[in-house]
Write an enzyme that holds these catalytic residues in place. Sequence first.
Site, PDB file in Angstrom:
ATOM      1  N   ARG A  37      39.340  32.898  26.319  1.00  0.00           N
ATOM      2  CA  ARG A  37      38.398  33.368  25.301  1.00  0.00           C
ATOM      3  C   ARG A  37      38.577  32.628  23.967  1.00  0.00           C
ATOM      4  O   ARG A  37      37.615  32.476  23.220  1.00  0.00           O
ATOM      5  CB  ARG A  37      38.542  34.876  25.095  1.00  0.00           C
ATOM      6  N   LYS A 203      34.364  50.597  42.065  1.00  0.00           N
ATOM      7  CA  LYS A 203      33.498  51.775  42.197  1.00  0.00           C
ATOM      8  C   LYS A 203      32.021  51.418  42.228  1.00  0.00           C
ATOM      9  O   LYS A 203      31.561  50.580  41.469  1.00  0.00           O
ATOM     10  CB  LYS A 203      33.746  52.722  41.017  1.00  0.00           C
ATOM     11  N   GLY A 353      35.554  41.525  34.262  1.00  0.00           N
ATOM     12  CA  GLY A 353      36.935  41.295  33.851  1.00  0.00           C
ATOM     13  C   GLY A 353      37.817  40.793  34.980  1.00  0.00           C
ATOM     14  O   GLY A 353      38.338  39.671  34.936  1.00  0.00           O
ATOM     15  N   GLY A 376      32.081  44.068  30.306  1.00  0.00           N
ATOM     16  CA  GLY A 376      31.041  45.071  30.071  1.00  0.00           C
ATOM     17  C   GLY A 376      29.742  44.465  29.570  1.00  0.00           C
ATOM     18  O   GLY A 376      28.653  44.876  29.985  1.00  0.00           O
TER      19      GLY A 376
HETATM   20  P1  ADP Z   1      35.309  43.692  37.478  1.00  0.00           P
HETATM   21  O1  ADP Z   1      36.320  43.972  36.386  1.00  0.00           O
HETATM   22  O2  ADP Z   1      35.320  42.256  37.882  1.00  0.00           O
HETATM   23  O3  ADP Z   1      33.930  44.193  37.135  1.00  0.00           O
HETATM   24  P2  ADP Z   1      36.028  46.084  38.917  1.00  0.00           P
HETATM   25  O4  ADP Z   1      36.681  46.591  37.687  1.00  0.00           O
HETATM   26  O5  ADP Z   1      34.813  46.761  39.404  1.00  0.00           O
HETATM   27  O6  ADP Z   1      35.764  44.504  38.794  1.00  0.00           O
HETATM   28  O7  ADP Z   1      37.048  46.194  40.158  1.00  0.00           O
HETATM   29  C1  ADP Z   1      38.248  45.492  40.225  1.00  0.00           C
HETATM   30  C2  ADP Z   1      39.311  46.237  40.969  1.00  0.00           C
HETATM   31  O8  ADP Z   1      38.850  46.716  42.201  1.00  0.00           O
HETATM   32  C3  ADP Z   1      40.473  45.343  41.262  1.00  0.00           C
HETATM   33  O9  ADP Z   1      41.564  45.735  40.475  1.00  0.00           O
HETATM   34  C4  ADP Z   1      40.744  45.548  42.763  1.00  0.00           C
HETATM   35  O10 ADP Z   1      42.100  45.739  43.045  1.00  0.00           O
HETATM   36  C5  ADP Z   1      39.961  46.790  43.078  1.00  0.00           C
HETATM   37  N1  ADP Z   1      39.558  46.815  44.495  1.00  0.00           N
HETATM   38  C6  ADP Z   1      38.692  46.009  45.096  1.00  0.00           C
HETATM   39  N2  ADP Z   1      38.586  46.308  46.410  1.00  0.00           N
HETATM   40  C7  ADP Z   1      39.424  47.331  46.647  1.00  0.00           C
HETATM   41  C8  ADP Z   1      39.773  48.098  47.814  1.00  0.00           C
HETATM   42  N3  ADP Z   1      39.223  47.849  49.015  1.00  0.00           N
HETATM   43  N4  ADP Z   1      40.665  49.098  47.660  1.00  0.00           N
HETATM   44  C9  ADP Z   1      41.219  49.348  46.460  1.00  0.00           C
HETATM   45  N5  ADP Z   1      40.949  48.660  45.329  1.00  0.00           N
HETATM   46  C10 ADP Z   1      40.063  47.663  45.417  1.00  0.00           C
HETATM   47 MG    MG Z   2      37.226  45.831  35.770  1.00  0.00          MG
END
Ligand code: ADP
Ligand code: MG
Length: 398
Positions: A37, A203, A353, A376
Site C-alpha cells: 500500500r 461467508k 483483503g 471493503g
Molecule cells: P477476502 O478478505 O479476500 O474478502 P474473506 O474475508 O471473505 O476474503 O475470507 C477469507 C477467509 O476465509 C480466509 O481466512 C480463509 O481461511 C477462510 N476460508 C476460506 N475457505 C474456508 C473453508 N472451507 N473453511 C474455513 N475457512 C475458510
Molecule cells: Mg477478509
Amino acid sequence: MPKQTIRDLDPNGRKVLVRVDFNVPLAPDGAVSDDRRIRAALPTLQDVLDRGGALVLVSHLGRPSGKPEEDAPFRLDRVAARLGDLLGRAVTKVDDTVGPGAQAACAALKPGGVVLLENVRFNPGEKKGDPKFAGQLAALAEMYVNDAFGTCHRDEASMVAVPECFPPERRAIGFLVEKELQILDRLLGHPRTPMVAIMGGAKVSDKIGVIENLLPKIDRLLIGGAMTYTFLKAQGHETGRSRVEADKLDEARRLLDLAGPKLVLPPDHLVAGAVDPTAETRVIVGWDLPEETFGLDIGPATVTAYGEIIRNAGTVIWNGPMGKFEDEPFRKGTLGVAESMAGSSAVTVVGGGETAEAVEQFGFADAMTHVSTGGGAFLESLEGKAFNSLRVIPDGPG
Ligand code: ADP
Ligand code: MG
C-alpha cells in the site's frame, strides 16, 4: 464522468495534503510486513514533489482504542521510515496530527519536503467526521488529494469533511484512486467477455450484495471457500461439520434461483476430520460430505475445471480464497486459481483483503492485470455503491 485528478492541480510552491492509506500489515515485532500500500501511493507522492510541491501526508493504521498507553503499536514511525527508504528522501514524522508539532512542521515545509502526521484515528474527531477537527487538518495545507482507495468507503473526517474545506478546484484524486476506479469502471461497464467471477472466502453473507450486482453482468460464477457449504446445505446436501451459515439458507436458495446455471459449485472437496494442518485429508467427489468432516478446500477436479474456464475467459474477477489457505495442506485450491489466472490472457482482477494477501504471498501479483488495494472499498464498489469521499471531488475537465 471521470474525477478531477492530480494532473488538474498545480502543486508548484504549494503544500498538498494527501490522504493515503498506509494501513499496512505489521509483523509481531511491529515492523511493516507488507509495504504494497505504501508503494502503491508513490506515483502520486513523487508527482507532487517533482512539480515543486510539498507533502502533508495523512493516514490511519489499524483500529486504535484512543488510549495512548494501548496505542503505541499504531504509531506511524515505522511506516515513515519505510516511506523514506522508498522515496529516497527525508520524511519528517510528527507525533501529533493537528497539534503544535504538526503545525510547526507544516509551517516549516519547503518545496520537496515531506511531513507524515501521526495516525489520524488517534483523534476521536476522525471517526465522527467532526468538522472542527477537519478544519484543523485542512488548515495545514493548500490543496487536497485523495489517494486512499482502501478507505474510500468510509465517511471519516479526512475522507469527506476535510476535502469539503478546500475550494472545489483544489480537490482531486491521486493516480492510485484513478487507476482503481478505471479498472472498476471497465469491469462493471464494458468487460471483455466471457466474464467470469470467482467468489470464495468465509461467508456468503459478506458477499450477497456483490453476487446480486454482478450476476446480470457475468457469464459464470465459480464458487469456492466456506461459502460453498452454505449453498450445498441450502440444496439439501450433507455438509458434515463444515462452516455453514444456518441463518442464510433462504438467502442462499434465493441466489441459487437467481443465478440458475451461471452458478457453479465445486464438484469435489478436500476434507479433514479437524480444522488442523496436521489432520489427515481426503478428497470427496460429489456434493455430499461425510459426517464428522470439515470441507477445507476445493478438490483437484475443481481446480482443473475452474482452470479451464479461467483460461477461456475474457475477464476474470476474483474475491475470496478457495479454502483455508493459511494452512499449507488446504492451500492448493487458492494456489491453483491464482496460477490459472496468472497464466490466462484474460483481464484478471483480484480484490479483497485475504485474497490479495494470498496472491501476493504466492508471488502472482505482478502476473495479474490488477490487484486492488481495497478490501471493503473494492467489494462495496462491486455492489454498485457510491462513496461520499468521491462525491466531494468534482468531475474532471473531461
Ligand atoms: P477476502 O478478505 O479476500 O474478502 P474473506 O474475508 O471473505 O476474503 O475470507 C477469507 C477467509 O476465509 C480466509 O481466512 C480463509 O481461511 C477462510 N476460508 C476460506 N475457505 C474456508 C473453508 N472451507 N473453511 C474455513 N475457512 C475458510
Ligand atoms: Mg477478509
